[in-house]
Design a protein around this motif. Structure first.
Motif, PDB file in Angstrom:
ATOM      1  N   GLU A  44      80.673  16.701  57.776  1.00 45.19           N
ATOM      2  CA  GLU A  44      79.524  17.625  57.801  1.00 45.19           C
ATOM      3  C   GLU A  44      78.632  17.397  56.585  1.00 45.19           C
ATOM      4  O   GLU A  44      77.411  17.321  56.692  1.00 45.19           O
ATOM      5  N   VAL A  45      79.272  17.291  55.408  1.00 40.54           N
ATOM      6  CA  VAL A  45      78.505  17.043  54.181  1.00 40.54           C
ATOM      7  C   VAL A  45      77.773  15.694  54.293  1.00 40.54           C
ATOM      8  O   VAL A  45      76.603  15.567  53.938  1.00 40.54           O
ATOM      9  N   GLY A  46      78.461  14.709  54.823  1.00 38.73           N
ATOM     10  CA  GLY A  46      77.867  13.375  54.971  1.00 38.73           C
ATOM     11  C   GLY A  46      76.627  13.400  55.846  1.00 38.73           C
ATOM     12  O   GLY A  46      75.616  12.756  55.531  1.00 38.73           O
ATOM     13  N   LYS A  47      76.710  14.169  56.934  1.00 43.37           N
ATOM     14  CA  LYS A  47      75.557  14.235  57.845  1.00 43.37           C
ATOM     15  C   LYS A  47      74.354  14.871  57.162  1.00 43.37           C
ATOM     16  O   LYS A  47      73.218  14.458  57.365  1.00 43.37           O
ATOM     17  N   ILE A  48      74.612  15.886  56.343  1.00 47.41           N
ATOM     18  CA  ILE A  48      73.503  16.536  55.622  1.00 47.41           C
ATOM     19  C   ILE A  48      72.968  15.607  54.533  1.00 47.41           C
ATOM     20  O   ILE A  48      71.761  15.469  54.356  1.00 47.41           O
ATOM     21  N   ALA A  49      73.890  14.944  53.817  1.00 47.31           N
ATOM     22  CA  ALA A  49      73.476  14.150  52.649  1.00 47.31           C
ATOM     23  C   ALA A  49      72.726  12.872  53.025  1.00 47.31           C
ATOM     24  O   ALA A  49      71.904  12.379  52.246  1.00 47.31           O
ATOM     25  N   GLN A  50      73.013  12.351  54.207  1.00 48.72           N
ATOM     26  CA  GLN A  50      72.515  11.017  54.564  1.00 48.72           C
ATOM     27  C   GLN A  50      71.027  10.787  54.288  1.00 48.72           C
ATOM     28  O   GLN A  50      70.651   9.827  53.615  1.00 48.72           O
ATOM     29  N   SER A  51      70.167  11.692  54.795  1.00 46.03           N
ATOM     30  CA  SER A  51      68.732  11.430  54.665  1.00 46.03           C
ATOM     31  C   SER A  51      68.297  11.479  53.193  1.00 46.03           C
ATOM     32  O   SER A  51      67.436  10.707  52.759  1.00 46.03           O
ATOM     33  N   TYR A  52      68.927  12.372  52.426  1.00 50.08           N
ATOM     34  CA  TYR A  52      68.567  12.470  50.998  1.00 50.08           C
ATOM     35  C   TYR A  52      68.963  11.189  50.266  1.00 50.08           C
ATOM     36  O   TYR A  52      68.193  10.646  49.475  1.00 50.08           O
ATOM     37  N   VAL A  53      70.181  10.731  50.535  1.00 47.58           N
ATOM     38  CA  VAL A  53      70.666   9.528  49.836  1.00 47.58           C
ATOM     39  C   VAL A  53      69.821   8.327  50.251  1.00 47.58           C
ATOM     40  O   VAL A  53      69.401   7.530  49.408  1.00 47.58           O
ATOM     41  N   ASP A  54      69.527   8.219  51.554  1.00 48.84           N
ATOM     42  CA  ASP A  54      68.742   7.071  52.034  1.00 48.84           C
ATOM     43  C   ASP A  54      67.381   6.998  51.361  1.00 48.84           C
ATOM     44  O   ASP A  54      66.901   5.921  51.043  1.00 48.84           O
ATOM     45  N   GLU A  55      66.741   8.158  51.168  1.00 47.78           N
ATOM     46  CA  GLU A  55      65.395   8.109  50.580  1.00 47.78           C
ATOM     47  C   GLU A  55      65.429   8.241  49.064  1.00 47.78           C
ATOM     48  O   GLU A  55      64.388   8.197  48.419  1.00 47.78           O
ATOM     49  N   GLY A  56      66.618   8.398  48.496  1.00 51.64           N
ATOM     50  CA  GLY A  56      66.731   8.464  47.040  1.00 51.64           C
ATOM     51  C   GLY A  56      66.365   9.819  46.470  1.00 51.64           C
ATOM     52  O   GLY A  56      66.035   9.940  45.288  1.00 51.64           O
ATOM     53  N   SER A  57      66.417  10.859  47.328  1.00 55.16           N
ATOM     54  CA  SER A  57      66.138  12.220  46.832  1.00 55.16           C
ATOM     55  C   SER A  57      67.444  12.903  46.453  1.00 55.16           C
ATOM     56  O   SER A  57      68.517  12.443  46.832  1.00 55.16           O
ATOM     57  N   LEU A  58      67.334  14.019  45.734  1.00 54.36           N
ATOM     58  CA  LEU A  58      68.539  14.747  45.364  1.00 54.36           C
ATOM     59  C   LEU A  58      69.046  15.570  46.543  1.00 54.36           C
ATOM     60  O   LEU A  58      68.274  16.258  47.213  1.00 54.36           O
ATOM     61  N   VAL A  59      70.334  15.500  46.783  1.00 59.38           N
ATOM     62  CA  VAL A  59      70.986  16.351  47.778  1.00 59.38           C
ATOM     63  C   VAL A  59      70.902  17.781  47.226  1.00 59.38           C
ATOM     64  O   VAL A  59      70.996  17.973  46.000  1.00 59.38           O
TER      65      VAL A  59
END
Ligand code: AMP
Length: 186
Positions: A44-59
């Motif tokens: 669940e955390v991974g699904k939320i974090a993915q877009s932030y990590v991909d674009e280099g934004s802070l989770v």
């Protein structure tokens, strides 16, 4: 002992944190690694974090704080830990302080690894991680300058900040960090 390894993306926090953890016999907590594992496992955390990590934004802070709090409850963290990539903004500093206060702990040392911008960009481009493309690197460095670097002021006022030259050979930098920790031990 709680040590924060501080510095821009690409200064070598991960490499140095894992060496230090081994030498000092304490756990290494990399929030970036935690997110990469969560993304790989599609939690669940991974699904939320993915877009932030991909674009280099802070989770978002609440997610980061809950990962840190949960990890710190593990038996491996009994002797403390080296925090690598956390805290990254003022909200996370507050979250960390409240996690630590609840357990009667405090931040013992903040090691700021200093590396010039040109070397950082060269290292990141050479690393080949998904979020190491030129535009994402620029975004991550911008976030670092605007949100994370100002925390140095906070930690220097709290008296436990040590800046170490992060340019050079890995073993040599590790020696500098260990020396800095020894010199500043209370
Ligand atoms: P790192 O491996 O520390 O460079 O982190 C990789 C990515 O994970 C970052 O670009 C963020 O998207 C995310 N991340 C890691 N640590 C944090 C944190 N403390 N707060 C928010 N996002 C984070």
């Amino acid at each position: 002992m709680i040590i924060i390894l501080f510095g821009a993306p690409g200064v070598g926090k991960g490499t140095q944190a894992s060496l230090l953890a081994r030498k000092l016999g304490i756990a290494h907590l990399s929030t970036g690694d935690a997110f990469r594992t969560a993304i790989q496992n599609q939690t669940e955390v991974g699904k939320i974090a993915q877009s932030y990590v991909d674009e280099g934004s802070l989770v978002p802070d609440n997610i980061v704080a809950s990962i840190v709090e949960e990890a710190m409850q593990g038996p491996a963290y009994r002797n403390g830990c080296i925090l690598d990539g956390f805290p990254r903004n003022r909200g996370q500093v507050d979250a960390l302080n409240s996690i630590l206060v609840g357990r009667g702990l405090r931040v013992d040392k903040v090691i700021n690894l200093e590396v010039d911008n040109e070397t950082i960009i060269k290292r990141l481009l050479g690393r080949g991680r998904n979020d190491d493309s030129a535009d994402v690197i620029e975004h991550r460095l911008n976030i670092y300058r605007h949100e994370t670097e100002p925390l140095l002021e906070y930690y220097s006022q709290n008296g436990n900040l040590i800046t170490v030259d992060g340019v050079g050979d890995i073993a040599e930098i590790n020696r500098r960090i260990l020396e800095a920790i020894d010199d500043h031990s209370d």
